[in-house]
Design a protein around this motif. Structure first.
Motif, PDB file in Angstrom:
ATOM      1  N   ILE A 186       0.994  -1.187  -0.016  1.00  0.00           N
ATOM      2  CA  ILE A 186       0.121  -0.028   0.236  1.00  0.00           C
ATOM      3  C   ILE A 186       1.040   1.227  -0.045  1.00  0.00           C
ATOM      4  CG2 ILE A 186      -1.766   1.040   1.191  1.00  0.00           C
ATOM      5  CD1 ILE A 186      -2.284  -1.249   2.689  1.00  0.00           C
ATOM      6  N   GLY A 187       0.479   2.048  -0.838  1.00  0.00           N
ATOM      7  CA  GLY A 187       1.410   3.616  -0.627  1.00  0.00           C
ATOM      8  C   GLY A 187       0.647   4.526  -1.360  1.00  0.00           C
ATOM      9  N   GLY A 188       1.085   5.813  -1.209  1.00  0.00           N
ATOM     10  CA  GLY A 188       0.404   7.050  -1.930  1.00  0.00           C
ATOM     11  C   GLY A 188       1.178   7.403  -3.035  1.00  0.00           C
ATOM     12  N   ALA A 189       1.070   8.684  -3.518  1.00  0.00           N
ATOM     13  CA  ALA A 189       1.720   9.248  -4.709  1.00  0.00           C
ATOM     14  C   ALA A 189       2.481  10.173  -4.368  1.00  0.00           C
ATOM     15  CB  ALA A 189       0.428   9.630  -5.713  1.00  0.00           C
ATOM     16  N   SER A 190       3.875   9.660  -4.993  1.00  0.00           N
ATOM     17  CA  SER A 190       4.762  10.931  -4.702  1.00  0.00           C
ATOM     18  C   SER A 190       4.497  11.910  -5.879  1.00  0.00           C
ATOM     19  CB  SER A 190       6.131  10.245  -5.081  1.00  0.00           C
ATOM     20  OG  SER A 190       6.395   9.110  -4.195  1.00  0.00           O
ATOM     21  N   LYS A 191       5.116  13.299  -5.782  1.00  0.00           N
ATOM     22  CA  LYS A 191       4.983  14.185  -6.469  1.00  0.00           C
ATOM     23  C   LYS A 191       5.781  13.982  -7.838  1.00  0.00           C
ATOM     24  CE  LYS A 191       6.076  19.056  -7.520  1.00  0.00           C
ATOM     25  NZ  LYS A 191       6.681  20.334  -6.699  1.00  0.00           N
ATOM     26  N   SER A 192       4.700  13.944  -9.100  1.00  0.00           N
ATOM     27  CA  SER A 192       5.351  13.922 -10.387  1.00  0.00           C
ATOM     28  C   SER A 192       5.039  15.128 -11.102  1.00  0.00           C
ATOM     29  CB  SER A 192       4.283  12.742 -11.126  1.00  0.00           C
ATOM     30  OG  SER A 192       3.175  13.607 -11.451  1.00  0.00           O
ATOM     31  N   SER A 193       5.708  15.375 -12.392  1.00  0.00           N
ATOM     32  CA  SER A 193       5.451  16.392 -13.088  1.00  0.00           C
ATOM     33  C   SER A 193       3.938  16.887 -13.554  1.00  0.00           C
ATOM     34  CB  SER A 193       6.120  16.316 -14.711  1.00  0.00           C
ATOM     35  OG  SER A 193       5.638  15.423 -15.238  1.00  0.00           O
ATOM     36  N   LYS A 194       3.022  15.967 -13.246  1.00  0.00           N
ATOM     37  CA  LYS A 194       1.629  16.116 -13.742  1.00  0.00           C
ATOM     38  C   LYS A 194       0.991  16.235 -12.493  1.00  0.00           C
ATOM     39  CE  LYS A 194       1.561  14.452 -18.228  1.00  0.00           C
ATOM     40  NZ  LYS A 194       1.105  13.696 -19.477  1.00  0.00           N
ATOM     41  N   PHE A 245       0.198  12.487  -3.163  1.00  0.00           N
ATOM     42  CA  PHE A 245      -1.272  12.516  -2.469  1.00  0.00           C
ATOM     43  C   PHE A 245      -0.952  11.329  -1.223  1.00  0.00           C
ATOM     44  CE2 PHE A 245      -4.829   9.536  -2.246  1.00  0.00           C
ATOM     45  CZ  PHE A 245      -5.865  10.435  -2.025  1.00  0.00           C
ATOM     46  N   TYR A 246      -1.400  11.755  -0.204  1.00  0.00           N
ATOM     47  CA  TYR A 246      -1.793  10.846   0.909  1.00  0.00           C
ATOM     48  C   TYR A 246      -3.342  10.472   1.295  1.00  0.00           C
ATOM     49  CZ  TYR A 246       3.223  13.068   1.453  1.00  0.00           C
ATOM     50  OH  TYR A 246       4.212  13.396   1.179  1.00  0.00           O
ATOM     51  N   PRO A 247      -3.341   9.235   1.311  1.00  0.00           N
ATOM     52  CA  PRO A 247      -4.605   8.656   1.387  1.00  0.00           C
ATOM     53  C   PRO A 247      -5.109   8.815   2.727  1.00  0.00           C
ATOM     54  CG  PRO A 247      -3.344   6.745   1.299  1.00  0.00           C
ATOM     55  CD  PRO A 247      -2.592   8.019   0.653  1.00  0.00           C
ATOM     56  N   PRO A 248      -6.341   9.132   3.142  1.00  0.00           N
ATOM     57  CA  PRO A 248      -6.889   9.125   4.514  1.00  0.00           C
ATOM     58  C   PRO A 248      -6.466   8.005   5.404  1.00  0.00           C
ATOM     59  CG  PRO A 248      -8.571   9.919   2.942  1.00  0.00           C
ATOM     60  CD  PRO A 248      -7.483   9.303   2.137  1.00  0.00           C
ATOM     61  N   LEU A 249      -6.410   8.091   6.578  1.00  0.00           N
ATOM     62  CA  LEU A 249      -5.864   6.828   7.410  1.00  0.00           C
ATOM     63  C   LEU A 249      -6.944   5.730   7.367  1.00  0.00           C
ATOM     64  CD1 LEU A 249      -4.386   8.782  10.439  1.00  0.00           C
ATOM     65  CD2 LEU A 249      -2.950   7.558   8.530  1.00  0.00           C
ATOM     66  N   SER A 250      -8.214   6.268   7.566  1.00  0.00           N
ATOM     67  CA  SER A 250      -9.373   5.223   7.411  1.00  0.00           C
ATOM     68  C   SER A 250      -9.436   4.555   6.194  1.00  0.00           C
ATOM     69  CB  SER A 250     -10.815   6.027   7.537  1.00  0.00           C
ATOM     70  OG  SER A 250     -10.898   6.900   6.308  1.00  0.00           O
ATOM     71  N   TRP A 251      -9.075   4.894   4.840  1.00  0.00           N
ATOM     72  CA  TRP A 251      -9.035   3.921   3.919  1.00  0.00           C
ATOM     73  C   TRP A 251      -7.843   3.057   4.053  1.00  0.00           C
ATOM     74  CZ3 TRP A 251      -8.511   7.703  -0.869  1.00  0.00           C
ATOM     75  CH2 TRP A 251      -9.565   8.766  -0.886  1.00  0.00           C
ATOM     76  N   VAL A 252      -6.679   3.277   4.448  1.00  0.00           N
ATOM     77  CA  VAL A 252      -5.674   2.352   4.745  1.00  0.00           C
ATOM     78  C   VAL A 252      -5.889   1.299   5.875  1.00  0.00           C
ATOM     79  CG1 VAL A 252      -3.106   2.161   5.593  1.00  0.00           C
ATOM     80  CG2 VAL A 252      -3.921   4.027   4.134  1.00  0.00           C
TER      81      VAL A 252
END
Length: 224
Positions: free
Chosen positions: A175-183, A187-194
């Motif tokens: 499980i991971g979030g999204a690191s910053k990209s050029s586009k 993004f860090y998902p809410p703790l409840s989703w995880v």
């Protein structure tokens, strides 16, 4: 094989194919390819890289490392994308079979193609699911995956809360979030989703791996 510093569950990467047509907004590989590859992110076969596993020796300093044998295949591509010729996938899988000293980790956003092949024991077969619309296709595909010692699921980035009906089809959940990209921004998902996803995974016997980019750093300091 190339030593890898950015994928924390594998020491090595191997790219006998490069490039991708999925066009995910958050893709880190596209940014790297556009900077360093002459063909940018256009899919291309790399025959000169095919024998890398046979020609690479595990350094002695890594012999006790838990990731020492793990090779992420096509970190800069999707080997099972519909644009990759079947004969090339078979050549890659033959190299996997011929090099049992390594574990080869595969990850695709096109899981329906996985059932077209049989996999050696040292293949870890995975699919990436970032939204609920991908869940059904992943579950249908993994009912028919043949061989492979590990079947795994990458939920990176976790873009919305996910619910699986057949989570037991997999052995391992990343499980991971999204690191910053050029586009796109980070993004860090809410703790409840995880928490909900991890609860389901533990109930069905999966091993869970949290990526370092999953939670937003919190560095609050009270005023003294």
């Amino acid at each position: 094989n190339e030593a890898n510093q950015n994928i924390d569950w594998a020491v090595w990467t191997w790219n006998p194919v490069a490039g991708c047509l999925h066009n995910c907004g958050y893709c880190y590989a596209r940014d790297i390819a556009n900077r360093f590859y002459p063909q940018k992110f256009t899919p291309a076969l790399m025959p000169h890289r095919l024998t890398a596993p046979a020609n690479t020796k595990i350094p002695e300093r890594l012999t006790e490392h838990p990731r020492k044998k793990n090779v992420f295949v096509c970190s800069m591509a999707d080997l099972f994308g519909k644009w990759v010729p079947e004969k090339w996938i078979l050549r890659v899988l033959k190299e996997v079979e011929n090099n049992p000293q390594w574990n080869f980790l595969f990850l695709t956003k096109f899981p329906r193609r996985l059932a077209e092949f049989s996999y050696p024991k040292n293949a870890w077969i995975g699919t990436s699911v970032d939204s609920q619309k991908r869940v059904k296709a992943a579950e249908r595909a993994f009912q028919n995956v043949k061989g492979a010692s590990v079947k795994w699921l990458s939920v990176e980035p976790l873009l919305e809360p996910l619910k699986f009906e057949r989570l037991e089809l997999w052995n391992w959940l990343v499980i991971g979030g999204a690191s910053k990209s050029s586009k796109t921004p980070a993004f860090y998902p809410p703790l409840s989703w995880v928490a909900d996803l991890e609860k389901d995974a533990h109930q069905r016997g999966l091993i869970v791996y949290r990526k370092d980019n999953l939670f937003e750093p919190k560095k609050g300091v009270p005023n003294g």
